[in-house]
Write an enzyme that holds these catalytic residues in place. Sequence first.
Site, PDB file in Angstrom:
ATOM      1  N   HIS A 116       1.770  -9.038  -0.984  1.00 10.84           N
ATOM      2  CA  HIS A 116       2.366  -7.658  -0.881  1.00 10.84           C
ATOM      3  C   HIS A 116       2.069  -7.020   0.448  1.00 10.84           C
ATOM      4  O   HIS A 116       2.419  -5.794   0.389  1.00 10.84           O
ATOM      5  CB  HIS A 116       2.989  -7.094  -1.986  1.00 10.84           C
ATOM      6  CG  HIS A 116       1.723  -6.674  -2.782  1.00 10.84           C
ATOM      7  ND1 HIS A 116       0.988  -7.297  -4.021  1.00 10.84           N
ATOM      8  CD2 HIS A 116       1.301  -4.568  -3.065  1.00 10.84           C
ATOM      9  CE1 HIS A 116      -0.160  -6.534  -4.795  1.00 10.84           C
ATOM     10  NE2 HIS A 116       0.227  -5.237  -3.876  1.00 10.84           N
ATOM     11  N   LYS A 121      -7.901 -10.184  -2.257  1.00 11.71           N
ATOM     12  CA  LYS A 121      -8.914  -9.848  -2.745  1.00 11.71           C
ATOM     13  C   LYS A 121      -9.247  -9.954  -3.850  1.00 11.71           C
ATOM     14  O   LYS A 121      -8.558 -10.123  -5.071  1.00 11.71           O
ATOM     15  CB  LYS A 121      -9.156  -8.395  -2.342  1.00 11.71           C
ATOM     16  CG  LYS A 121     -10.830  -8.035  -2.467  1.00 11.71           C
ATOM     17  CD  LYS A 121     -11.298  -7.751  -1.538  1.00 11.71           C
ATOM     18  CE  LYS A 121     -12.949  -6.854  -1.577  1.00 11.71           C
ATOM     19  NZ  LYS A 121     -13.662  -8.456  -2.071  1.00 11.71           N
ATOM     20  N   LYS A 180      -4.795  -5.232 -11.096  1.00  5.75           N
ATOM     21  CA  LYS A 180      -6.126  -3.821 -10.513  1.00  5.75           C
ATOM     22  C   LYS A 180      -6.147  -3.519  -9.551  1.00  5.75           C
ATOM     23  O   LYS A 180      -6.290  -2.137  -9.751  1.00  5.75           O
ATOM     24  CB  LYS A 180      -7.210  -5.203 -10.633  1.00  5.75           C
ATOM     25  CG  LYS A 180      -8.703  -4.451 -11.165  1.00  5.75           C
ATOM     26  CD  LYS A 180      -9.625  -6.059 -11.172  1.00  5.75           C
ATOM     27  CE  LYS A 180      -9.477  -6.754 -11.319  1.00  5.75           C
ATOM     28  NZ  LYS A 180     -10.923  -7.280 -12.204  1.00  5.75           N
ATOM     29  N   LYS A 232      -8.482 -15.370  -6.161  1.00  2.00           N
ATOM     30  CA  LYS A 232     -10.115 -15.885  -6.907  1.00  2.00           C
ATOM     31  C   LYS A 232      -9.911 -16.909  -6.340  1.00  2.00           C
ATOM     32  O   LYS A 232      -8.680 -18.072  -5.701  1.00  2.00           O
ATOM     33  CB  LYS A 232      -8.987 -15.327  -8.136  1.00  2.00           C
ATOM     34  CG  LYS A 232     -10.223 -15.316  -8.965  1.00  2.00           C
ATOM     35  CD  LYS A 232     -11.003 -13.673  -9.436  1.00  2.00           C
ATOM     36  CE  LYS A 232     -12.467 -13.901  -9.673  1.00  2.00           C
ATOM     37  NZ  LYS A 232     -12.075 -12.613 -10.263  1.00  2.00           N
ATOM     38  N   SER A 259     -15.553  -2.721  -3.446  1.00  2.00           N
ATOM     39  CA  SER A 259     -15.947  -3.782  -2.456  1.00  2.00           C
ATOM     40  C   SER A 259     -15.112  -3.310  -1.311  1.00  2.00           C
ATOM     41  O   SER A 259     -15.151  -3.412  -0.460  1.00  2.00           O
ATOM     42  CB  SER A 259     -14.667  -5.036  -3.233  1.00  2.00           C
ATOM     43  OG  SER A 259     -15.637  -5.310  -3.581  1.00  2.00           O
TER      44      SER A 259
HETATM   45  N1  GLU Z   1     -14.575 -10.762  -9.100  1.00  2.00           N
HETATM   46  C1  GLU Z   1     -14.606  -8.929  -9.422  1.00  2.00           C
HETATM   47  C2  GLU Z   1     -13.369  -8.689 -10.090  1.00  2.00           C
HETATM   48  O1  GLU Z   1     -13.223  -9.279 -10.253  1.00  2.00           O
HETATM   49  C3  GLU Z   1     -15.161  -8.337  -8.165  1.00  2.00           C
HETATM   50  C4  GLU Z   1     -13.903  -8.357  -6.929  1.00  2.00           C
HETATM   51  C5  GLU Z   1     -13.985  -7.934  -5.307  1.00  2.00           C
HETATM   52  O2  GLU Z   1     -14.435  -6.836  -6.136  1.00  2.00           O
HETATM   53  O3  GLU Z   1     -13.028  -7.850  -4.549  1.00  2.00           O
HETATM   54  O4  GLU Z   1     -12.771  -7.953 -10.252  1.00  2.00           O
END
Ligand code: GLU
Length: 473
Positions: free
Chosen positions: A67, A72, A96, A108, A364
């Site tokens: 979307h 990320k 998130k 992921k 990030s």
């Molecule tokens: N692995 C981290 C998380 O679970 C960071 C992800 C990121 O910065 O893209 O939020």
Amino acid sequence: MSNSKNGISFFENVNRNFDKAAQFTSHPKGLLEQIKGCNSVYSFQFPVRTSRGLEVLRGWRVEHSYHKLPVKGGIRYSENVDEDEVKALAALMTYKCAVVDVPFGGAKGAIKFNPKNYGANDVELITRRYTSELIRKNYIGPGVDVPAPDYGSGPREMAWIADTYATFNPGRIDALACVTGKPVAEGGVRGRTEATGRGIFYGLQEACDNSEDMKALGLTKGLAGKRIVVQGLGNVGYHAAKFCQEGGGVIVALAEYEGAIYNPKGLDLDAVVKHRKETGSILKFPGATDVPNSLEALELDCDILIPAALEEQITQSNAPRIKAKIIGEGANGPTTVDAEEILLKKRVMVIPDMYLNAGGVTVSYFEWLKNLSHVRFGRMDKRFEHSAFDKMLRAVEESTGRSFKEHERVAITKGPDEIDLVNSGLEETMTGAYNQIRDIKKSNPKIPDLRTAAFLNAIEKIATAYMELGIFP
Ligand code: GLU
């Protein structure tokens, strides 16, 4: 198959939480299905010749939601990882990012291996090979999919990923924005390493500063003096403990693989870390009591419990014995749905992962912006702000006859450095997002907890994005 502890897989746990919140919306079923499912799952194997010989490793990249682009999320290095876990974590990334208004979809990745069993050269080889598999299928790129560190990986691995991507994409001016969490010298942003832990601190501080909510839990206002148990002394757990301790919280217990240590008067975090470096274990720390079964530390008497290790730590079996009044989820998915029901009945306040550990992805986002703009935050305005404040002070001095002391002048006129701006952006994001979730919960007495409120917030934002795209008018 999933690693699930309660017969419900991790991804099913996430989806159950989603469904709980979706009841409070009036969106058509199709739209909800589109938000919930993983848009694309790439599972692959690749051969590598490590110092242990020729091996075939399994890798994944799950892109949960398109979307918003890029998608990320981190890359997990673990021998216990499986596809269900990567899907669950990718979905959590979508929610998130929405909760903290970071304009990305969720993703992921994972490589199924234990980096501790390999030397640095092998880990580099594996990381570079994994990256080329992503490049081959267009699963990485500044506007496509931007990985980051997760459990088992860190800045060093991110530098290898950036270098591999840049090698395959010569002349791409935005190549460094293909991954975040890089070392500062290699295109990273200051404050990224500690961002998740710092974000947890800001979130807990905001929650504890609400006297009405604290009163309902039988606690006093403010983080200062609260007794805190932290599970996991990795990057997230360590920094969460550090900032909470600096903010006046008392770390009464720390838990790691080898066991836990407890001291109701408080543990000196850095002394514990030093002790662990010297002896190889946190156990036998002077003045503390050993808790040989690490999981039992979650049941110790405290005000705040921060699970900052892995998923599914608080389950149906230990939830009835949890004494904490607040659970601040540092890890992704540490509480199962069944456990949460038990905790809710006990009136425990659970501050959910998808909000509380979002500081990492927030910073990030700042790193990605820095890479795209090719300019360090603060470079353009630091001196300008310094001289503007300096002029103001001089005008005050002239009109009042008071002259400021040198240390006052320095403190007031200092223009912001990159770290100041990153931390300020992070604090603004975390406090703002907390209040959004809290307001949603307050707006309807039927919304049982902050997690449901957070999911509801995410669903509404993602649904709006789909409508804006014209996909679900
Ligand atoms: N692995 C981290 C998380 O679970 C960071 C992800 C990121 O910065 O893209 O939020």
